[in-house]
Design a protein around this motif. Structure first.
Motif, PDB file in Angstrom:
ATOM      1  N   GLN A   1      25.789  22.992  48.939  1.00  0.00           N
ATOM      2  CA  GLN A   1      27.159  23.280  49.455  1.00  0.00           C
ATOM      3  C   GLN A   1      28.285  22.836  48.494  1.00  0.00           C
ATOM      4  OE1 GLN A   1      26.153  25.926  51.854  1.00  0.00           O
ATOM      5  NE2 GLN A   1      28.259  25.185  52.403  1.00  0.00           N
ATOM      6  N   GLN A   2      28.170  21.722  48.003  1.00  0.00           N
ATOM      7  CA  GLN A   2      29.057  21.028  47.113  1.00  0.00           C
ATOM      8  C   GLN A   2      29.140  22.261  45.927  1.00  0.00           C
ATOM      9  OE1 GLN A   2      28.870  17.219  46.381  1.00  0.00           O
ATOM     10  NE2 GLN A   2      30.929  17.073  45.366  1.00  0.00           N
ATOM     11  N   LEU A   3      28.003  22.432  45.529  1.00  0.00           N
ATOM     12  CA  LEU A   3      27.952  23.452  44.207  1.00  0.00           C
ATOM     13  C   LEU A   3      28.651  24.725  44.388  1.00  0.00           C
ATOM     14  CD1 LEU A   3      24.320  22.644  42.699  1.00  0.00           C
ATOM     15  CD2 LEU A   3      26.712  21.960  41.882  1.00  0.00           C
ATOM     16  N   LEU A   4      28.327  25.293  45.778  1.00  0.00           N
ATOM     17  CA  LEU A   4      28.807  26.555  46.380  1.00  0.00           C
ATOM     18  C   LEU A   4      30.228  26.520  46.174  1.00  0.00           C
ATOM     19  CD1 LEU A   4      28.264  29.258  47.156  1.00  0.00           C
ATOM     20  CD2 LEU A   4      27.962  28.671  49.143  1.00  0.00           C
ATOM     21  N   GLU A   5      30.862  25.574  46.841  1.00  0.00           N
ATOM     22  CA  GLU A   5      32.190  25.321  46.920  1.00  0.00           C
ATOM     23  C   GLU A   5      32.913  25.279  45.691  1.00  0.00           C
ATOM     24  OE1 GLU A   5      35.912  26.065  48.598  1.00  0.00           O
ATOM     25  OE2 GLU A   5      33.843  26.262  49.504  1.00  0.00           O
ATOM     26  N   ALA A   6      32.309  24.603  44.631  1.00  0.00           N
ATOM     27  CA  ALA A   6      32.818  24.445  43.313  1.00  0.00           C
ATOM     28  C   ALA A   6      32.716  25.665  42.478  1.00  0.00           C
ATOM     29  CB  ALA A   6      32.008  23.290  42.605  1.00  0.00           C
ATOM     30  N   GLY A   7      31.839  26.678  43.013  1.00  0.00           N
ATOM     31  CA  GLY A   7      31.668  27.946  42.335  1.00  0.00           C
ATOM     32  C   GLY A   7      32.998  28.890  42.885  1.00  0.00           C
ATOM     33  N   ARG A   8      33.178  28.702  44.301  1.00  0.00           N
ATOM     34  CA  ARG A   8      34.229  29.497  44.911  1.00  0.00           C
ATOM     35  C   ARG A   8      35.642  29.046  44.315  1.00  0.00           C
ATOM     36  NH1 ARG A   8      31.518  28.573  50.937  1.00  0.00           N
ATOM     37  NH2 ARG A   8      30.056  30.566  50.688  1.00  0.00           N
ATOM     38  N   GLN A   9      35.750  27.795  44.300  1.00  0.00           N
ATOM     39  CA  GLN A   9      36.951  27.252  43.521  1.00  0.00           C
ATOM     40  C   GLN A   9      37.083  27.989  42.231  1.00  0.00           C
ATOM     41  OE1 GLN A   9      39.468  24.719  44.442  1.00  0.00           O
ATOM     42  NE2 GLN A   9      38.643  24.555  46.583  1.00  0.00           N
ATOM     43  N   LEU A  10      36.206  27.785  41.215  1.00  0.00           N
ATOM     44  CA  LEU A  10      36.561  28.400  40.135  1.00  0.00           C
ATOM     45  C   LEU A  10      36.575  29.621  40.146  1.00  0.00           C
ATOM     46  CD1 LEU A  10      36.272  27.861  36.734  1.00  0.00           C
ATOM     47  CD2 LEU A  10      33.884  28.130  36.939  1.00  0.00           C
ATOM     48  N   TYR A  11      35.822  30.606  40.803  1.00  0.00           N
ATOM     49  CA  TYR A  11      35.895  32.212  41.005  1.00  0.00           C
ATOM     50  C   TYR A  11      37.361  32.551  41.413  1.00  0.00           C
ATOM     51  CZ  TYR A  11      34.261  36.865  41.783  1.00  0.00           C
ATOM     52  OH  TYR A  11      34.166  38.265  41.841  1.00  0.00           O
ATOM     53  N   ARG A  12      37.913  31.703  42.438  1.00  0.00           N
ATOM     54  CA  ARG A  12      39.413  32.303  42.577  1.00  0.00           C
ATOM     55  C   ARG A  12      40.301  31.957  41.653  1.00  0.00           C
ATOM     56  NH1 ARG A  12      37.561  30.190  47.807  1.00  0.00           N
ATOM     57  NH2 ARG A  12      38.260  27.884  47.376  1.00  0.00           N
ATOM     58  N   LYS A  13      40.018  30.771  40.707  1.00  0.00           N
ATOM     59  CA  LYS A  13      41.093  30.560  39.956  1.00  0.00           C
ATOM     60  C   LYS A  13      40.730  31.536  38.523  1.00  0.00           C
ATOM     61  CE  LYS A  13      43.204  27.469  39.461  1.00  0.00           C
ATOM     62  NZ  LYS A  13      44.695  27.159  39.911  1.00  0.00           N
ATOM     63  N   ILE A  14      39.680  31.904  38.236  1.00  0.00           N
ATOM     64  CA  ILE A  14      39.485  33.063  37.436  1.00  0.00           C
ATOM     65  C   ILE A  14      40.018  34.426  37.724  1.00  0.00           C
ATOM     66  CG2 ILE A  14      37.864  34.012  35.823  1.00  0.00           C
ATOM     67  CD1 ILE A  14      38.200  31.469  34.949  1.00  0.00           C
ATOM     68  N   ARG A  15      39.861  34.587  38.880  1.00  0.00           N
ATOM     69  CA  ARG A  15      40.207  35.995  39.591  1.00  0.00           C
ATOM     70  C   ARG A  15      41.578  36.138  39.260  1.00  0.00           C
ATOM     71  NH1 ARG A  15      38.295  37.014  45.380  1.00  0.00           N
ATOM     72  NH2 ARG A  15      39.778  35.490  45.827  1.00  0.00           N
ATOM     73  N   VAL A  16      42.364  35.151  39.491  1.00  0.00           N
ATOM     74  CA  VAL A  16      43.772  35.084  39.263  1.00  0.00           C
ATOM     75  C   VAL A  16      44.224  35.253  37.864  1.00  0.00           C
ATOM     76  CG1 VAL A  16      45.991  33.961  39.627  1.00  0.00           C
ATOM     77  CG2 VAL A  16      44.404  33.825  41.401  1.00  0.00           C
TER      78      VAL A  16
END
Length: 207
Positions: A97-112
């Protein structure tokens, strides 16, 4: 006769030198103008990259820590794979879950960030492997292969959960395994089971 030739020579010579002087002056001015334009463009590119670096360092410190010396991020999740294993599903649920949330954080940042179309991003997902007294000396290839498989497993885990960075046209993902020899290694070998993420911004097209 000689005096007459001399009288013609010096005015012609003076005209020639004057013409050369003006040619050199024009070339000098053109060179200065071109260089000032180039310096201005390079300064703007540098500012853009610095702005991107600052934006990336705003990633949530719950999931990421920044390695200033090596300009990369470490995922804080304490990834403890079973020996010689690379299957993410073997990790405890809280770690996944921690790895998944880390991926979500990075994905949102890159998307912007990728909205800036003239900037390309290279994301390196790097796996690491814990050393013991012998493995890094006698079987380094095992470490390289295993750490690569772990990095690939993380990339696929994110993809399965809708976090596919390859969807972004100006973003490229590289999978890497540093084995037992990462530059981001820590003295405590138990902390060298983690993933690192390196993000490089490049102005213009990938060549």
């Amino acid at each position: 006769m000689k005096n007459r030739e001399t009288s013609f020579f010096w005015p012609s010579y003076a005209d020639l030198m004057t013409s050369l002087f003006f040619i050199m002056l024009v070339l000098y001015v053109v060179t200065v103008v071109v260089m000032q334009g180039t310096i201005g463009v390079d300064a703007e590119k540098f500012k853009q990259i610095r702005d991107i670096e600052r934006a990336l360092q705003e990633l949530d410190s719950t999931y990421y820590s920044y390695d200033e010396g090596n300009k990369r991020f470490k995922l804080n999740a304490d990834v403890n794979f079973p020996s010689n294993q690379s299957d993410i599903d073997l990790l405890p649920e809280p770690v996944r879950q921690q790895l998944l949330e880390a991926g979500r954080q990075l994905y949102r940042k890159i998307r912007v960030l990728v909205e800036e179309k003239n900037i390309n991003y290279l994301i390196v997902i790097e796996g690491n492997t814990q050393r013991n007294a012998f493995n890094y000396r006698y079987t380094p290839d095992i470490g390289y292969n295993l750490s690569y498989q772990r990095a690939l497993a993380l990339h696929k885990f994110w993809q399965r959960n809708g976090l596919d960075f390859n969807r972004f046209q100006n973003c490229e993902v590289l999978i890497a395994g540093s084995g037992y020899f990462s530059k981001s290694r820590e003295a405590d070998e138990d902390r060298n089971r983690r993933f690192t993420i390196q993000i490089t911004a490049k102005i213009g097209e990938f060549k």
